[in-house]
Design a protein around this motif. Sequence first.
Motif, mmCIF file in Angstrom:
data_model
loop_
_atom_site.group_PDB
_atom_site.id
_atom_site.type_symbol
_atom_site.label_atom_id
_atom_site.label_comp_id
_atom_site.label_asym_id
_atom_site.label_seq_id
_atom_site.Cartn_x
_atom_site.Cartn_y
_atom_site.Cartn_z
ATOM 1 N N MET A 1 35.493 18.815 -1.025
ATOM 2 C CA MET A 1 36.393 17.745 -0.595
ATOM 3 C C MET A 1 37.628 17.693 -1.491
ATOM 4 O O MET A 1 38.752 17.516 -1.018
ATOM 5 C CB MET A 1 35.671 16.397 -0.628
ATOM 6 C CG MET A 1 34.586 16.221 0.422
ATOM 7 S SD MET A 1 35.175 16.371 2.133
ATOM 8 C CE MET A 1 34.580 18.025 2.539
ATOM 9 N N GLY A 2 37.439 17.878 -2.793
ATOM 10 C CA GLY A 2 38.574 17.870 -3.706
ATOM 11 C C GLY A 2 39.576 18.959 -3.369
ATOM 12 O O GLY A 2 40.791 18.738 -3.409
ATOM 13 N N ARG A 3 39.065 20.150 -3.028
ATOM 14 C CA ARG A 3 39.958 21.249 -2.644
ATOM 15 C C ARG A 3 40.660 20.940 -1.324
ATOM 16 O O ARG A 3 41.848 21.255 -1.147
ATOM 17 C CB ARG A 3 39.163 22.549 -2.538
ATOM 18 C CG ARG A 3 38.587 23.024 -3.864
ATOM 19 C CD ARG A 3 38.053 24.433 -3.769
ATOM 20 N NE ARG A 3 36.907 24.562 -2.882
ATOM 21 C CZ ARG A 3 35.637 24.377 -3.249
ATOM 22 N NH1 ARG A 3 35.353 24.053 -4.504
ATOM 23 N NH2 ARG A 3 34.649 24.535 -2.381
ATOM 24 N N MET A 4 39.949 20.310 -0.391
ATOM 25 C CA MET A 4 40.558 19.942 0.882
ATOM 26 C C MET A 4 41.651 18.897 0.675
ATOM 27 O O MET A 4 42.710 18.954 1.312
ATOM 28 C CB MET A 4 39.501 19.402 1.841
ATOM 29 C CG MET A 4 40.046 19.046 3.216
ATOM 30 S SD MET A 4 38.768 18.456 4.357
ATOM 31 C CE MET A 4 38.476 16.810 3.681
ATOM 32 N N TYR A 5 41.423 17.952 -0.225
ATOM 33 C CA TYR A 5 42.427 16.922 -0.494
ATOM 34 C C TYR A 5 43.713 17.553 -1.024
ATOM 35 O O TYR A 5 44.824 17.129 -0.675
ATOM 36 C CB TYR A 5 41.898 15.907 -1.510
ATOM 37 C CG TYR A 5 40.688 15.124 -1.071
ATOM 38 C CD1 TYR A 5 40.206 15.183 0.239
ATOM 39 C CD2 TYR A 5 39.996 14.323 -1.982
ATOM 40 C CE1 TYR A 5 39.093 14.466 0.627
ATOM 41 C CE2 TYR A 5 38.886 13.593 -1.601
ATOM 42 C CZ TYR A 5 38.433 13.673 -0.299
ATOM 43 O OH TYR A 5 37.324 12.963 0.077
ATOM 44 N N ALA B 1 38.791 8.548 10.333
ATOM 45 C CA ALA B 1 37.534 8.230 11.011
ATOM 46 C C ALA B 1 36.640 7.400 10.092
ATOM 47 O O ALA B 1 36.316 6.254 10.379
ATOM 48 C CB ALA B 1 36.823 9.510 11.451
ATOM 49 N N ALA B 2 36.312 7.979 8.940
ATOM 50 C CA ALA B 2 35.421 7.297 8.004
ATOM 51 C C ALA B 2 36.158 6.374 7.039
ATOM 52 O O ALA B 2 35.546 5.505 6.418
ATOM 53 C CB ALA B 2 34.624 8.325 7.201
ATOM 54 N N GLY B 3 37.466 6.573 6.901
ATOM 55 C CA GLY B 3 38.196 5.805 5.896
ATOM 56 C C GLY B 3 37.912 6.319 4.501
ATOM 57 O O GLY B 3 38.072 5.595 3.520
ATOM 58 N N ARG B 4 37.519 7.584 4.420
ATOM 59 C CA ARG B 4 37.133 8.163 3.138
ATOM 60 C C ARG B 4 38.094 9.250 2.665
ATOM 61 O O ARG B 4 38.703 9.130 1.610
ATOM 62 C CB ARG B 4 35.718 8.744 3.257
ATOM 63 C CG ARG B 4 35.305 9.634 2.104
ATOM 64 C CD ARG B 4 33.992 10.345 2.382
ATOM 65 N NE ARG B 4 33.764 11.405 1.414
ATOM 66 C CZ ARG B 4 32.667 11.522 0.693
ATOM 67 N NH1 ARG B 4 31.672 10.676 0.814
ATOM 68 N NH2 ARG B 4 32.536 12.522 -0.153
ATOM 69 N N ASP B 5 38.227 10.320 3.445
ATOM 70 C CA ASP B 5 38.933 11.514 2.976
ATOM 71 C C ASP B 5 40.445 11.438 3.202
ATOM 72 O O ASP B 5 41.215 11.329 2.251
ATOM 73 C CB ASP B 5 38.332 12.753 3.638
ATOM 74 C CG ASP B 5 36.839 12.871 3.344
ATOM 75 O OD1 ASP B 5 36.463 12.729 2.172
ATOM 76 O OD2 ASP B 5 36.063 13.093 4.292
#
Length: 255
Positions: A108-112, A142-146
């Motif tokens: 996820m960090g790399r995607m951010y 969607a999730a309010g996360r990423d």
Amino acid sequence: MTIADPELVLSAPVNLRDLGGIPIDGGVVREGVAIRTDDLAYVTAEVASELVAAGLTAVIDLRSPLEVSVTGRGPLGEYPISYHHLPLIADVGESMDRDAPELSHDAMGRMYLRMVEVAAPQLVTALNVIAHTPGAAAFHCAAGRDRTGVLAAMLLLALGAADDDIVADYARTGDNMVAIMERTAPVMGAMWKALGFDAAAMSATSSLLEGSMEVSMRSLLDTLRAQHGDALAPLRAAGLSDATIARLRERALGA
């Protein structure tokens, strides 16, 4: 590509929070400026009414075009508030390894980081919307996360928040993940199926409910500084101006 209509049930958000109270340069963010949340496209009519009554004047939708095609704007589309579709990932399927999708905090960090570098123009536009809307701006994916977490981090960086406070806000979503997954399951399940992914298999191999969420956001902030010096450098190169940052700070501090 289209998604088969999911069995959509209108419901209240489970990951909505005002960024008010977070320490920034010169004070704390006042309430009623920026709201981060999970999907607003299928809130109940009651929730939509309450948000507008409380001062909502702009919605920033960070979802992909495919996701938006399924649910549209929902009940909030009935109100005279501005709507800004600014996808941070144009194609969710293309953003993942189809043969071995990795759902981990490190991934996820790399995607951010890719989001900040590739979707910098969308992030700059979103910050301008927040800076200039007369009331509160709510932003969601969607999730309010990423995707939502990345915009929240960029906003807080512009406001002069410390990394620890940015990470702490991001990590608050961890307690809501089970409820988020339950709420978004119909839409996300249909989307993964349309994209050719096995949602059940992805869930079984995911480690996102394990360990600390902080890893992902720490990775983003540390890597941005290591590679660019200024964590906001990609956004500045895409047009983020000192005037916009000043306006954001004025609004956040109530000046």
